[in-house]
Design a protein around this motif. Structure first.
Motif, PDB file in Angstrom:
ATOM      1  N   UNK A 162      59.797  26.473  44.071  1.00 52.64           N
ATOM      2  CA  UNK A 162      60.548  25.289  44.265  1.00 52.64           C
ATOM      3  C   UNK A 162      61.918  25.929  44.768  1.00 52.64           C
ATOM      4  N   UNK A 163      62.767  25.046  45.451  1.00 50.48           N
ATOM      5  CA  UNK A 163      63.902  25.140  45.989  1.00 50.48           C
ATOM      6  C   UNK A 163      63.948  26.488  47.105  1.00 50.48           C
ATOM      7  N   UNK A 164      62.971  26.563  47.658  1.00 52.67           N
ATOM      8  CA  UNK A 164      62.756  27.809  48.633  1.00 52.67           C
ATOM      9  C   UNK A 164      62.426  29.138  47.740  1.00 52.67           C
ATOM     10  N   UNK A 165      62.335  28.919  46.533  1.00 54.32           N
ATOM     11  CA  UNK A 165      62.177  30.505  46.020  1.00 54.32           C
ATOM     12  C   UNK A 165      60.642  31.000  45.947  1.00 54.32           C
ATOM     13  N   UNK A 166      60.472  32.095  46.452  1.00 50.78           N
ATOM     14  CA  UNK A 166      59.149  32.776  46.531  1.00 50.78           C
ATOM     15  C   UNK A 166      59.228  34.032  45.480  1.00 50.78           C
ATOM     16  N   UNK A 217      60.422  28.404  33.880  1.00 48.65           N
ATOM     17  CA  UNK A 217      59.905  29.250  35.275  1.00 48.65           C
ATOM     18  C   UNK A 217      58.482  28.940  35.365  1.00 48.65           C
ATOM     19  N   UNK A 218      57.811  29.094  34.131  1.00 46.55           N
ATOM     20  CA  UNK A 218      56.379  29.101  34.080  1.00 46.55           C
ATOM     21  C   UNK A 218      55.925  27.763  34.385  1.00 46.55           C
ATOM     22  N   UNK A 219      56.781  26.802  33.914  1.00 47.36           N
ATOM     23  CA  UNK A 219      56.250  25.302  34.144  1.00 47.36           C
ATOM     24  C   UNK A 219      56.656  25.044  35.495  1.00 47.36           C
ATOM     25  N   UNK A 220      57.017  25.586  36.535  1.00 49.44           N
ATOM     26  CA  UNK A 220      57.301  25.353  37.764  1.00 49.44           C
ATOM     27  C   UNK A 220      55.791  25.507  38.515  1.00 49.44           C
ATOM     28  N   UNK A 221      54.966  26.275  37.899  1.00 50.53           N
ATOM     29  CA  UNK A 221      53.677  26.676  38.795  1.00 50.53           C
ATOM     30  C   UNK A 221      52.913  25.400  38.918  1.00 50.53           C
ATOM     31  N   UNK A 222      52.909  24.423  38.058  1.00 51.01           N
ATOM     32  CA  UNK A 222      51.844  23.452  38.453  1.00 51.01           C
ATOM     33  C   UNK A 222      52.399  22.237  39.353  1.00 51.01           C
ATOM     34  N   UNK A 223      53.688  22.382  39.663  1.00 48.17           N
ATOM     35  CA  UNK A 223      54.379  21.299  40.824  1.00 48.17           C
ATOM     36  C   UNK A 223      55.626  21.673  40.601  1.00 48.17           C
ATOM     37  N   UNK A 224      56.085  22.723  41.843  1.00 43.89           N
ATOM     38  CA  UNK A 224      57.406  23.187  41.809  1.00 43.89           C
ATOM     39  C   UNK A 224      58.414  22.178  41.974  1.00 43.89           C
ATOM     40  N   UNK A 225      58.222  21.231  43.088  1.00 41.58           N
ATOM     41  CA  UNK A 225      59.089  20.488  43.446  1.00 41.58           C
ATOM     42  C   UNK A 225      59.399  19.336  42.318  1.00 41.58           C
TER      43      UNK A 225
END
Length: 718
Positions: free
Chosen positions: A240-244, A269-277
């Protein structure tokens, strides 16, 4: 005797008894199998046929399976030998990134695909490593790259929810997800497809694609260790937010390395994996925290966290860093990105660091002022918009708000993209042209009915906002009360060409009106250019180019590739004329139409502006320290109701500047009070149109004045 016994004595006469012969074991072939009654008829025939078919299928299956296994092994071996070292797969971005710093060197925004640097399974926080495994693949260290149990469970869930077997839950292992992130080893080629098309191709969910991912995942298991696979995954995942990668995400959201995140931050942070946006904390912090709480429970259930540690993390959820709370720099960051060189901003393939003029304290002041006024002074449900620009006298932009939604990126920026009529906010440049010719703020003009014949359009009769006439007034009074007729007369007397030249040199570069309505702001301009033009008045009469970029360098380079030396350009009017104009504009705030902009006992100068039918309302002004411009209106040009430049725009200006100046000492404006000598009369005779203007010009010349109706600038007589 012995011989008899041996060879046939009495004992020998008896025939020897034959020993019973042991029965010989029957040969297998000669054994009789218990007879099984064979069924006859159709039932028996059917059973024999079924047994034959099963034996045939088994013979075919194990042979085909053997061949398939050999082929699979060959494919896996081929992929495994073609895979590069794991260290070469960590940064897979198709483009570079831009990190934006404020004027103090603090990060406030990012653009592009940010890569914070490589992390490994050994260097990241153990909490983060455990959170990823608990969330994505609890058997990661035990399977061989594929999880039949997980795939079967995903298919069952998808079917139960009314979707296709491969739609929705995927059941993919971390290894399979990494294979997808690597796009099965196919590199991005910008010459053949766009980045969006490439990403779409990599994420296809067809059966063929899934099979290819499975083979590639097996090859990765052969080539790399589990920790190497996890390392690739942690560095390439989009969060998300352009972060790789997790390092970039940790820096972006928390301002710290991924090696130092605690359990609550790791879970977020791990929670972003399923739906980053969807779960990005910059979009919805509450939703992101709820997702993190779920992951903390999973970590507890799988033994990664004790009950006490889980409770502590849930009671102390992750907090965003100050830069993350500011989201992505909003309108200001967008403007800097659009104004910088394209190959180092919008299309960069490098990691770029840009230092800007932004002052985050002033930016917050402008945003808070906007919100306060619309919450307390504007009726609920209004669709009216507003924009704010704050800059220093040299054109360095310190804050920018391009609309009521302050924390956005990529949105329409009304501060730099909207060209609107300026109204009376243009009048200072009419008087600047007159002062440039040597006229004084105390010179007079007659405020009376006026009609000008415009070739091709007919007669034109401007009126004051109050529909009243005030007779003989000084130039200062004319500007102070924003009288229209005196402004038109001065513009016509000094010459529209000269007014247009002065305004253009101050930075109002759009096509300026050709007729006499030029003096009343019939031309269009952007807010940033208007604010920059007023900055030129404050700095003593020199033009400025509004700028936001100070210097630009590549990541890890110490020396900048480019620098901005400042926004001050050539002198437009003499410093004395500029100081006299500041005096006139101070009267606008202290005694005239801009009185609602006053605050804190400071010396302030500015000008209100309201266009025809109140479609646009402006207030632009300055203290000794900063210049600020406010525009208000509707995007579709709907007229404002009950709003003039001296109303809500002046109040937004006051709320902004009062916050900006908190704790700053009182500083006097650099203005020059006019002398008490003889004033010059610029009144036209009762006649109107070109004849009356010519008579006025002749009278002025015969009287020894220094006025001119052409676009030249003669030196005024003193």
């Amino acid at each position: 005797m012995v011989a008899d016994k041996r060879y046939g004595g009495k004992a020998a006469a008896k025939p020897a008894r034959k020993a019973k012969a042991k029965p010989k074991p029957a040969r297998r072939s000669q054994r009789k199998k218990p007879s099984r009654p064979r069924r006859g008829g159709l039932i028996g025939l059917g059973q024999r046929l079924i047994r034959w078919v099963i034996r045939l299928i088994w013979r075919v299956v194990w042979r085909v399976g053997l061949v398939a296994g050999v082929v699979l092994a060959l494919f896996v071996g081929y992929y495994a030998t073609s895979l590069p070292p794991a260290t070469e797969l960590l940064d897979g971005r198709a483009r570079g990134s831009v990190t934006l710093l404020d004027h103090e060197g603090r990060v406030f925004a990012w653009r592009g695909d940010q890569f914070g640097g490589a992390v490994t399974a050994q260097t990241v926080s153990p909490h983060l490593k455990n959170a990823i495994i608990a969330t994505e693949d609890r058997r990661f260290y035990r399977h061989f790259g594929l999880s039949p149990r997980g795939i079967a469970s995903a298919v069952r869930i998808n079917l139960s929810e009314g979707r296709g077997p491969l739609s929705g839950h995927g059941g993919s292992t971390i290894t399979q997800q990494t294979a997808k992130l690597l796009c099965l080893g196919v590199p991005y080629n910008p010459e053949t497809q766009s980045e969006a098309e490439y990403e779409t191709e990599c994420r296809r969910g067809t059966i063929k694609r899934k099979a290819s991912e499975a083979v590639y995942a097996l090859a990765m298991e052969v080539k790399y260790s589990k920790d190497e696979i996890l390392t690739i995954y942690m560095n390439r995942a989009f969060l998300g937010a352009g972060a790789r990668g997790f390092e970039a995400a940790s820096q972006r959201y928390f301002g710290k390395s991924a090696a130092n995140v605690d359990a609550a931050e790791a879970a977020m942070l791990a929670g972003l994996l399923v739906a980053p946006t969807r779960f990005a904390p910059t979009n919805d912090l509450t939703r992101s925290r709820n997702r993190a709480a779920t992951i903390l429970r999973l970590m507890n259930e799988q033994g990664f966290l004790s009950d006490a540690e889980t409770k502590t993390a849930q009671n102390n959820p992750a907090e965003l860093s100050e830069a993350a709370e500011a989201r992505s720099g909003g309108y200001f960051a967008d403007w800097v990105m659009s104004s910088g060189p394209e190959f180092f901003t919008r299309k960069t393939t490098e990691d770029v660091i840009i230092r800007t003029t932004l002052d985050q304290r002033i930016q917050r002041s402008a945003e808070d002022a906007m919100k306060w006024v619309f919450a307390n002074k504007v009726r609920e449900g209004s669709k009216a918009q507003a924009a704010i620009v704050v800059m220093s006298a040299d054109g360095a932009v310190r804050a920018m708000v391009g609309g009521r939604r302050t924390r956005v990126d990529g949105a329409f920026n009304r501060a730099v993209q909207a060209k609107r009529q300026t109204g009376s906010a243009f009048k200072p440049f009419v008087y600047a042209a007159a002062l440039d010719l040597g006229y004084s703020p105390n010179d007079t003009v007659e405020d009376e009915p006026l009609t000008i014949d415009i070739p091709g359009s007919g007669p034109w009769s401007p009126r004051n906002y109050t529909n009243r006439y005030y007779g003989t007034v000084t130039l200062t009074r004319a500007l102070q009360d924003s009288l229209n007729i005196p402004a038109v007369k001065v513009s016509e007397f000094v010459g529209r060409d000269l007014v247009r030249e002065v305004a253009t040199q101050f930075g109002l570069e759009s096509d300026l009106a050709a007729g006499p309505a030029l003096a009343l702001g019939a031309s269009e301009s952007t807010l940033i250019n208007m604010t920059g033009a007023y900055a030129g008045i404050l700095n003593g009469g020199s033009s400025v180019t509004p700028y936001g970029l100070i210097d630009l360098r590549l990541l890890d380079d110490k020396e900048p590739l480019m620098e901005t030396g400042g926004g001050i350009g050539e002198r437009v009017i003499p410093e004395e004329a500029a100081r006299q104009l500041i005096y006139m504009m101070e009267k606008v705030v202290s005694q005239g139409t801009g009185q609602r902009a006053q605050f804190g006992g400071r010396e302030l100068a500015g000008k209100t502006g309201t266009t025809q039918a109140a479609r646009d309302a402006w207030f632009v002004g300055f203290s000794a320290d900063y210049v600020a411009g406010i525009w208000m209106g509707y995007d579709d040009n709907t007229p404002l109701t009950g709003v003039t430049g001296g109303g809500l725009p002046a109040e937004i200006w006051r709320e902004t500047m009062s916050r900006v100046h908190e704790g700053m000492p009182l500083s006097p404006l650099p203005m020059m009070l006019p002398g008490q000598g003889e004033t010059r009369d610029t009144r036209t005779p009762t006649g109107s149109g070109p004849v009356g203007l010519l008579e006025s010009l002749l009278r002025d010349i015969l009287g020894g004045g220094g006025g001119a109706s052409s676009g030249t600038r003669p030196q005024p007589e003193r």
